[in-house]
Scaffold this motif. Structure first.
Motif, short mmCIF file in Angstrom:
data_model
loop_
_atom_site.label_atom_id
_atom_site.label_comp_id
_atom_site.label_asym_id
_atom_site.label_seq_id
_atom_site.Cartn_x
_atom_site.Cartn_y
_atom_site.Cartn_z
N VAL A 459 -41.36 22.67 -1.10
CA VAL A 459 -42.86 22.94 -1.16
C VAL A 459 -43.50 22.90 -2.66
O VAL A 459 -44.56 22.37 -2.92
N TYR A 460 -42.68 23.55 -3.53
CA TYR A 460 -43.23 23.56 -4.92
C TYR A 460 -43.24 22.14 -5.51
O TYR A 460 -44.23 21.63 -6.06
N THR A 463 -46.40 20.11 -3.88
CA THR A 463 -47.64 20.88 -4.13
C THR A 463 -47.99 21.31 -5.41
O THR A 463 -49.11 21.59 -6.02
N SER A 464 -47.01 21.50 -6.43
CA SER A 464 -47.12 21.93 -7.65
C SER A 464 -47.52 23.62 -7.54
O SER A 464 -48.00 24.16 -8.61
N ILE A 465 -47.76 24.19 -6.27
CA ILE A 465 -47.90 25.41 -6.22
C ILE A 465 -46.50 26.60 -6.46
O ILE A 465 -45.59 26.16 -5.87
N SER A 557 -38.77 14.92 -2.79
CA SER A 557 -39.90 15.59 -3.51
C SER A 557 -39.35 16.10 -4.86
O SER A 557 -40.46 15.98 -5.63
N GLY A 571 -51.04 16.89 -9.49
CA GLY A 571 -50.52 18.40 -9.71
C GLY A 571 -50.58 19.25 -11.05
O GLY A 571 -51.07 18.48 -11.82
#
Length: 620
Positions: A459-460, A463-465, A557, A571
């Motif tokens: 996920v990181y 999304t770079s979140i 990813s 991102g």
């Protein structure tokens, strides 16, 4: 079948890891530091390091970290100390194994032992080898040993085998209770003071009784578990030979070059991570000090009196519990404060008729269930002992399908007990015993948080979140002491036993574990299929589709995130976040790769084995 075993007959079991007080104290120091840093880290994570702008992502991770820390704390307690029971001399007669005042305490008759080989669909030739080894069991004093084939398959060829080998044969008209029912049926027709439980492929060593019966000089010892040893684990194939089989002579040259730089590299050693030494020599052995080592079936020696006495008490408790529940329902319906005595007696009688007496609980994990019953017996305070030395050998799972069947039963059985008859709420067990059992059950719930650990770096990267407030110096000051002391403590605590494969296997186990959990939550029973003893043909890619997806998504990813960071095209990645998550995701990928490789692994051909032997002979 006979030819299969010949290749492995020369192998010797590993010796127990020698006890070291200094190493134990160092482990306790490192583990205490790790728990302290872990509490500090989690307190900081919950209070200061949540990403409030992405709580959908941040909260699941800190929840997973907290669950994993609970498991780590329980595992630390499990590994806290080693206290082996001193081995005692083999008893001469039965009176040396009973308490004063027991009718047998003045008896000078020899000890009698029944050796059980439950069987369902295994080949007679496989059972024949087990019986041959059982017939070699020795004892320094007079003793009566009777060997039984417990045939739930009702096969004429198995009956003929028993007759040919001059051993007892017991069968029954149905398969109620599966293995537990098979054992119960045998108990009703035998009389040995002690019972050796084997599987159809368990080949006991001649020393099994002379090394274990001495423990029963203590009249409170209910059973002794010995380590299970899979003597046919693949030893693997050296990298040059493996590459040559795959790509030809040039592969062999590349392989030799790699080994010149790196040292010997072995492909295919124990591809299913079946070696149980970590479980028996570390986890089970270190439960002796709190009397919490549980029975694992094959390779265990049981005191008949303990099994029957605990079963009778459990039987009475079950009847009383059901009787009380029915009376509550009647009082609720009739509004009466007391149930008529005659009606109450009739209800109890009906319950007694309908309730089967089961010395071994009818359950897919009958061994651990029986352990719980005995450990929670408040009248006798039965003891269990984990004997550290290997006293038998048996077959390993031959392919990923067999491994999956076995692990599904283990996991599902444990989760079912945890959900429906949790020993943590049973009377009779001490707190330390409950914590040990709790460690076993908690580990089987790990797929819940392991899925989160597998998903978070993906996920990181996509999304770079970030799931934390920031990947900054403060984060590393809290995280690194915790993770480094965890690795150091694990290294010292499991010294002498290979542990890395076990850790990665624990992570890649998530699909089987989730399926077992979902089966129990739906109220379905965990099935009792016997583990196949022979390798199934083909490969098993369909069993590792989840692992392939995780591996592929992880790789893609990570490449995507680094490309975006270097080109500044997408991102808001931080360098610290990319480095940490790259290490994290590579660890996940290595775990998945081990399981994927196992699905497609096949034993090396006879030609390649012969070639390897020649090369070793000539020192190549």
């Amino acid at each position: 079948m006979d030819s299969y075993f010949k290749e492995f007959e020369h192998r010797k079991p590993p010796e127990p890891v020698p006890y070291s007080l200094s190493r134990e104290l160092l482990y306790q120091y490192l583990a205490t530091c790790n728990l302290t840093f872990g509490i500090w880290y989690l307190w900081w994570r919950w209070t200061y390091a949540l990403n409030y702008e992405a709580m959908w992502f941040s909260f699941p991770l800190v929840f997973a970290e907290s669950c994993a820390f609970i498991g780590s704390a329980l595992f630390t307690f499990n590994l806290w100390k080693t206290k082996d029971e001193p081995r005692k001399a083999p008893p001469f007669t039965i009176n040396e194994c009973v308490a004063a005042g027991d009718p047998e305490s003045s008896s000078t008759r020899p000890i009698s032992v029944d050796v059980f080989f439950p069987s369902y669909d295994e080949e007679p030739d496989l059972v024949r080898l087990s019986i041959l080894d059982a017939q070699k069991i020795r004892y320094p004093h007079d003793i009566e040993i009777r060997i039984f084939i417990l045939d739930d398959g009702r096969r004429p060829e198995m009956k003929a085998l028993a007759s040919e080998m001059d051993v007892e044969y017991i069968t029954r008209a149905n398969n109620i209770g599966f293995k537990a029912g098979n054992l119960r049926n045998a108990l009703e027709q035998t009389y040995g003071d002690f019972i050796v439980i084997c599987d159809a492929d368990t080949r006991p060593f001649p020393t099994i009784l002379e090394h274990t019966l001495g423990y029963f000089r203590d009249p409170d010892v209910a059973w002794v578990q010995t380590p299970q040893w899979f003597f046919d684990l693949p030893e693997g194939e050296r990298l040059p030979n493996w590459l040559e089989r795959k790509v030809g002579r040039i592969g062999s040259i590349v392989g030799y070059g790699i080994e010149r730089l790196y040292g010997p590299v072995t492909i295919g050693h124990d591809p299913f991570v079946s070696d149980p030494q970590m479980f028996y020599d570390v986890i089970q052995r270190r439960r002796n000090w709190v009397n919490a080592s549980f029975c694992c079936g094959a390779g265990s020696v049981h005191r008949r009196e303990a099994v029957m006495e605990a079963a009778l008490r459990s039987y009475g408790e079950q009847i009383s519990k059901e009787h009380t529940q029915i009376e509550k329902q009647i009082k609720k319906i009739t509004k009466e404060k007391v149930v008529d005595k005659e009606l109450s007696d009739n209800i109890r009688q009906e319950i007694i008729i309908d309730t089967e007496f089961t010395p071994y609980k009818f359950h897919v994990s009958e061994d651990i269930y029986t352990s719980i019953v005995l450990h929670s017996d408040t009248e006798r305070n039965w003891r269990s002992i984990m004997h550290p030395q290997v006293e038998s050998k048996m077959l390993s799972p031959q392919d990923l399908q067999a491994w999956t069947v076995q692990r599904f039963k283990y996991s599902g059985g444990s989760i079912d007990i945890f959900m429906n008859d949790n020993p943590l709420f049973r009377k009779g067990m001490g707190l330390k015993q409950k914590l040990m059992y709790g460690a076993s059950f908690w580990s089987n719930l790990s797929a819940i948080w392991n899925v989160i650990f597998l998903a978070c770096p993906i996920v990181y990267f996509l999304t770079s979140i970030a799931p934390v407030s920031a990947y900054d110096t403060t984060f590393y000051l809290h995280f690194l002491p915790f993770i480094l002391t965890a690795e150091l403590a694990m290294m010292v605590g499991t010294w002498g036993v290979a542990g890395y494969k076990g850790k990665t296997n624990y992570l890649s186990f998530f699909p089987v574990n989730l399926r077992a959990l979902w089966t129990v939550l739906r109220g379905r029973k965990i099935s009792f299929p016997s583990t196949p003893k022979e390798r199934q043909s083909g490969t098993f890619g369909q069993l590792v589709i989840p692992q392939i997806l995780v591996f592929s998504l992880s790789l893609l990813s990570m490449c995507f995130a680094w490309f975006c960071y270097l080109t500044e095209s997408y991102g808001n990645y931080s360098f610290g976040g990319l480095v940490l998550n790259s290490f994290w995701i590579i660890n996940n990928m290595m775990a998945m790769w081990g399981m994927i490789y196992a699905a497609y692994w096949t034993p090396p051909s006879e030609h390649s084995q012969e070639q390897e032997s020649e090369e070793l002979e000539y020192g190549i």
